[in-house]
Scaffold this motif. Sequence first.
Motif, short mmCIF file in Angstrom:
data_model
loop_
_atom_site.label_atom_id
_atom_site.label_comp_id
_atom_site.label_asym_id
_atom_site.label_seq_id
_atom_site.Cartn_x
_atom_site.Cartn_y
_atom_site.Cartn_z
N GLN A 187 0.82 -1.20 0.00
CA GLN A 187 0.00 0.00 0.00
C GLN A 187 0.86 1.26 0.00
N VAL A 190 2.11 1.72 -3.56
CA VAL A 190 1.06 2.25 -4.44
C VAL A 190 0.82 3.73 -4.18
N ASN A 191 0.73 4.10 -2.90
CA ASN A 191 0.49 5.50 -2.56
C ASN A 191 1.66 6.38 -2.99
N THR A 192 2.87 5.85 -2.85
CA THR A 192 4.05 6.62 -3.27
C THR A 192 4.00 6.90 -4.77
N ALA A 193 3.52 5.92 -5.53
CA ALA A 193 3.45 6.08 -6.98
C ALA A 193 2.28 6.94 -7.42
N GLU A 194 1.14 6.88 -6.70
CA GLU A 194 -0.08 7.50 -7.20
C GLU A 194 -0.54 8.73 -6.42
N LYS A 195 -0.19 8.83 -5.13
CA LYS A 195 -0.73 9.91 -4.30
C LYS A 195 0.32 10.93 -3.88
N ALA A 200 9.42 8.70 -8.78
CA ALA A 200 8.93 7.37 -9.14
C ALA A 200 9.88 6.27 -8.68
N ALA A 203 8.86 4.62 -5.34
CA ALA A 203 7.83 3.58 -5.43
C ALA A 203 8.47 2.25 -5.83
#
Length: 376
Positions: A187, A190-195, A200, A203
């Motif tokens: 999680q 994912v948050n590092t990549a998307e939020k 990059a 992530a």
Amino acid sequence: MARSSAVQGLRERIRTARRWLARNGLAMAAYLARSAGAKLAAGTVGVLAAVPGLLFKGLAATCGVVLRWLRLAPRTGRAWGDRFLAWGPRAARAVHRWLMRRAKEKFTEATRPDVATVFPQPGRSLPASLTFPNDHFGGDLVSVFKTETEAVREAYARYEPPMMLAVAAEYWGLPEGLTSTAEAVRQLAVNTAEKYPADAKMADLVAQVYALIHQAAQKAGEVGPLFAKLHEHDLKRLEEPRNNEHMWNILERRQDGSYSQHQPSHFVAVCQDIAHVYARYEPGHMREVAAEFEGIPDGIENVAAAVDLLQVRSNDRYPVEKAVVDAIAEVHTLLMQAASAAQELMPSFRRLHAPDISRHEAPRNGEEGEAMWDAP
């Protein structure tokens, strides 16, 4: 004027570096002293515990010889009282483990930056009025992952399985518990990549740590089946008891007369909260995200400590085959590899986001001046 300010800033950095070296040097010296003291104390306690163990061993061996001579005991090749010989090593290991844990806690406390008195809670952002020191970006905050895994380590250390079916549940529950741990790290990736406004590459690094924990969970999936295979006869006596099965018991029959008592895995129960809490956690500042990156290695080590405890008890206390102990040791090794890989998260975060972090740790013309660059 600009040159004078630069020289003054350089001098201040030198003084800060000297203070840091002095504090951490003293902390390391104290840690080494405590480490040496722990080994000395463990050896002393081990010797003291071994003396009564040897006495009981001699007494048991003598009784065994007499009983065999009187034909009141079977003539087996197993020596009587061997378990008493383990008193010394067990006591030494317990004392050494306890003292080294205290030494590590003291070292961490001595080298930790000043801690804030207000901490973020899962699902909450930091209050706007909270100010941060400039010496360590994110270091004054509490990692949610580390906090949850510390609870796992403490809860599992207090758990004592009442019977071997409960121990079996722990073996079978290892993969699910580690999957919950891995889910929290996934999680974060994912948050590092998307939020989060992060590079990059961060992530990708978190995803690599997740992959190692997932690998440990897959390896843990082999422990339960291996245990069931090696102890098929033992389990059958409990799950499919024959008439008066208790006549084969080593000790007295259980008071309730029962055999099959399937237990839920305590490891699964204490690890589930890691994924549940982390799924709701929404940091409101990158300092909180940095605290998570910094807390991941210690968090994985906390979970690995619970697995190591299961391995030690399986080796020293539970009547299981050595192959089961070795399988758990492989799981622990993979977890420690994941913790080692996680050690690169915070240094990489600082390197990849050096300009952003410098705005907080070395603000130009103070925080009010630097705040003019804040995004809307």
